[in-house]
Design a protein around this motif. Structure first.
Motif, mmCIF file in Angstrom:
data_model
loop_
_atom_site.group_PDB
_atom_site.id
_atom_site.type_symbol
_atom_site.label_atom_id
_atom_site.label_comp_id
_atom_site.label_asym_id
_atom_site.label_seq_id
_atom_site.Cartn_x
_atom_site.Cartn_y
_atom_site.Cartn_z
ATOM 1 N N MET A 77 1.001 -1.619 0.418
ATOM 2 C CA MET A 77 -0.088 -0.378 0.088
ATOM 3 C C MET A 77 0.796 0.704 -0.584
ATOM 4 O O MET A 77 0.793 2.755 -0.295
ATOM 5 C CB MET A 77 -1.064 -0.194 1.309
ATOM 6 C CG MET A 77 -2.105 -1.068 1.442
ATOM 7 S SD MET A 77 -2.682 -0.585 -0.636
ATOM 8 C CE MET A 77 -3.666 1.377 0.457
ATOM 9 N N ARG A 78 2.018 1.219 0.377
ATOM 10 C CA ARG A 78 2.988 2.226 0.813
ATOM 11 C C ARG A 78 3.527 2.350 -0.642
ATOM 12 O O ARG A 78 3.655 4.051 -0.780
ATOM 13 C CB ARG A 78 3.377 2.301 1.213
ATOM 14 C CG ARG A 78 3.501 2.717 3.315
ATOM 15 C CD ARG A 78 4.897 2.579 4.482
ATOM 16 N NE ARG A 78 5.646 1.137 4.089
ATOM 17 C CZ ARG A 78 4.710 0.042 5.300
ATOM 18 N NH1 ARG A 78 4.002 0.416 6.581
ATOM 19 N NH2 ARG A 78 5.897 -0.689 5.222
ATOM 20 N N GLY A 79 3.916 1.757 -1.580
ATOM 21 C CA GLY A 79 4.247 1.933 -2.930
ATOM 22 C C GLY A 79 3.088 1.692 -4.094
ATOM 23 O O GLY A 79 3.827 2.109 -5.242
ATOM 24 N N SER A 80 1.730 2.346 -3.295
ATOM 25 C CA SER A 80 1.468 2.025 -4.863
ATOM 26 C C SER A 80 0.010 3.590 -4.367
ATOM 27 O O SER A 80 -0.232 3.762 -2.899
ATOM 28 C CB SER A 80 0.046 1.108 -4.832
ATOM 29 O OG SER A 80 -0.926 0.288 -3.869
ATOM 30 N N ARG A 81 -1.091 4.052 -5.475
ATOM 31 C CA ARG A 81 -1.469 4.840 -5.286
ATOM 32 C C ARG A 81 -2.390 4.291 -6.113
ATOM 33 O O ARG A 81 -4.207 4.838 -6.109
ATOM 34 C CB ARG A 81 -0.972 5.968 -6.226
ATOM 35 C CG ARG A 81 -1.813 7.616 -6.511
ATOM 36 C CD ARG A 81 -0.616 8.099 -6.753
ATOM 37 N NE ARG A 81 -0.295 7.942 -8.441
ATOM 38 C CZ ARG A 81 0.462 9.308 -8.338
ATOM 39 N NH1 ARG A 81 0.487 10.376 -8.405
ATOM 40 N NH2 ARG A 81 0.226 8.972 -10.105
ATOM 41 N N ASP A 82 -2.226 3.683 -7.538
ATOM 42 C CA ASP A 82 -3.498 3.492 -8.460
ATOM 43 C C ASP A 82 -3.976 2.798 -8.607
ATOM 44 O O ASP A 82 -5.472 2.452 -8.119
ATOM 45 C CB ASP A 82 -2.905 4.279 -9.716
ATOM 46 C CG ASP A 82 -2.864 5.582 -9.913
ATOM 47 O OD1 ASP A 82 -2.747 6.560 -9.261
ATOM 48 O OD2 ASP A 82 -1.559 5.623 -10.313
ATOM 49 N N ALA A 83 -3.289 1.220 -8.701
ATOM 50 C CA ALA A 83 -4.017 0.108 -8.637
ATOM 51 C C ALA A 83 -4.464 -0.217 -7.015
ATOM 52 O O ALA A 83 -4.552 0.729 -6.067
ATOM 53 C CB ALA A 83 -2.792 -0.911 -8.742
#
Length: 276
Positions: A77-83
């Motif tokens: 979750m910390r590394g993603s924004r759109d998916a």
């Protein structure tokens, strides 16, 4: 003054709406750096319990714990924004009862911020899937080959080669679809059966060792980049083979350290000359 809309992360309902519109793209993610790389390219990331084998060297997914899934879910979750991000419910965290499943799923959603959970199982888990979805927890189903049942099925093999197996997978997929799963993974299932199932369900199907006719596809990221080489299933394609490149980099580093050519002056901090 106009209010600028804020782009939101894809939701399970968006994934469901892709059925019949375009193929759904998914890969596994376990860490922040990989999530950042995948985010622009996939519709949803699965924090799969396959991390037990890929990252921890376990023989199967059975030994994976809730704490492991939550820690890696938080990292993704910390590394993603759109998916959209989906986290697996590990073995033993949901099979006992639908109430146990709700407690486990609610904990994962609260502590990671992910959008949905995935669980394995067919008709026997339909009541649980319905219980969760009715209480606001989106569920990704998983039928066909189920890795968490490896101890009872006798290993990893393709299913659906006889009428008994094929009919069971059909019943399982229909039951999970009727129970309200937003999508269903079909794993390790012979192509004609997976194709038939995909055309008959409301929810989109996500194939892994199934059929190109599935509504989407998923693979383990480490498989497609060649960094997990304990075994290579028939359905895996190496889109890159990074293991030799990584091994070469490690060997070059070791050689330079032993030769004292690394670190050189450019990689160290020097004391600046003081001016009078």
């Amino acid at each position: 003054m106009s209010v600028q809309s804020v782009k939101r992360r894809l939701a399970p309902s968006d994934i469901a709406a892709f059925k019949g519109v375009r193929p759904i793209v998914s890969l596994t993610a376990y860490t922040t750096p990989i999530a950042k790389l995948l985010d622009p390219h996939v519709d949803f990331m699965l924090v799969g319990d396959s991390l037990g084998m890929v990252l921890y060297g376990l023989d199967s997914t059975v030994g994976v714990t809730m704490d492991m899934m939550i820690a890696h879910g938080q990292a993704v979750m910390r590394g993603s924004r759109d998916a959209c991000v989906v986290v697996d419910l590990p073995f033993g965290s949901y099979q006992e009862s639908k109430e146990q499943a709700f407690r486990s799923a609610a904990r994962i959603l609260k502590e990671t911020g992910c959008s949905a959970v995935k669980l394995e199982g067919g008709a026997e888990m339909a009541e649980t899937v319905d219980f969760l979805t009715q209480r606001g927890i989106p569920v990704l189903g998983h039928v066909g080959l189920m890795p968490q049942l490896v101890n009872t099925t006798g290993g990893y093999r393709s299913l659906g080669r006889n009428d008994k197996e094929a009919n069971k997978i059909r019943r399982d997929a229909k039951a999970i679809d009727d129970a309200g799963a937003f999508a269903i993974v079909i794993e390790g299932t012979v192509e004609p059966v997976a194709r038939e199932i995909s055309t008959g369900l409301r929810a989109p199907t996500i194939g892994i060792g199934a059929s190109p006719a599935c509504d989407g596809q998923i693979l383990v990221t480490d498989d497609i980049i060649g960094t997990f080489n304990d075994f290579k299933p028939r359905f895996v394609k190496h889109f890159a083979n990074l293991a030799p490149l990584m091994s070469e980099a490690f060997a070059n580093y070791a050689a330079e350290v032993k030769a004292r050519t690394f670190p050189s002056a450019e990689h160290t901090f020097q004391v600046k000359n003081k001016t009078a």
